[in-house]
Design a protein around this motif. Sequence first.
Motif, PDB file in Angstrom:
ATOM      1  N   MET A   1       0.847  -1.167   0.000  1.00 47.63           N
ATOM      2  CA  MET A   1       0.000   0.000   0.000  1.00 47.63           C
ATOM      3  C   MET A   1       0.905   1.247   0.000  1.00 47.63           C
ATOM      4  O   MET A   1       1.858   1.321   0.744  1.00 47.63           O
ATOM      5  N   VAL A   2       0.563   2.181  -0.829  1.00 48.59           N
ATOM      6  CA  VAL A   2       1.312   3.426  -0.958  1.00 48.59           C
ATOM      7  C   VAL A   2       0.708   4.468  -0.014  1.00 48.59           C
ATOM      8  O   VAL A   2      -0.495   4.446   0.243  1.00 48.59           O
ATOM      9  N   GLN A   3       1.529   5.346   0.484  1.00 49.65           N
ATOM     10  CA  GLN A   3       1.036   6.435   1.319  1.00 49.65           C
ATOM     11  C   GLN A   3       1.170   7.755   0.567  1.00 49.65           C
ATOM     12  O   GLN A   3       2.154   7.990  -0.123  1.00 49.65           O
ATOM     13  N   TYR A   4       0.163   8.599   0.712  1.00 54.37           N
ATOM     14  CA  TYR A   4       0.165   9.938   0.130  1.00 54.37           C
ATOM     15  C   TYR A   4       0.133  10.931   1.286  1.00 54.37           C
ATOM     16  O   TYR A   4      -0.680  10.800   2.197  1.00 54.37           O
ATOM     17  N   ILE A   5       1.019  11.907   1.252  1.00 52.02           N
ATOM     18  CA  ILE A   5       1.055  12.958   2.268  1.00 52.02           C
ATOM     19  C   ILE A   5       0.342  14.181   1.686  1.00 52.02           C
ATOM     20  O   ILE A   5       0.743  14.698   0.637  1.00 52.02           O
ATOM     21  N   THR A   6      -0.712  14.603   2.349  1.00 54.74           N
ATOM     22  CA  THR A   6      -1.545  15.669   1.804  1.00 54.74           C
ATOM     23  C   THR A   6      -0.845  17.025   1.812  1.00 54.74           C
ATOM     24  O   THR A   6       0.031  17.294   2.627  1.00 54.74           O
ATOM     25  N   LYS A   7      -1.291  17.840   0.867  1.00 57.70           N
ATOM     26  CA  LYS A   7      -0.932  19.246   0.817  1.00 57.70           C
ATOM     27  C   LYS A   7      -2.166  20.017   1.259  1.00 57.70           C
ATOM     28  O   LYS A   7      -3.291  19.540   1.090  1.00 57.70           O
TER      29      LYS A   7
END
Length: 66
Positions: A1-7
Amino acid sequence: MVQYITKAGDQWDIIAKNVYGDEYKADLLMAANFPLLDIFQFDAGIVVECPELTETLNETMPPWRI
């Protein structure tokens, strides 16, 4: 699973477009991130889990033809 760090200002559909290239995949993100469902517009630095797409369907054909 990939993680995305929000802007700051990210929304579910924007994240789906950035990760999958398709804003209509936002439902996959929402299903994988139940604790974050009450957020409409994200602050910066929130980790969103992004499940990998396991199946690609031919969207031009009706489901009974696939």
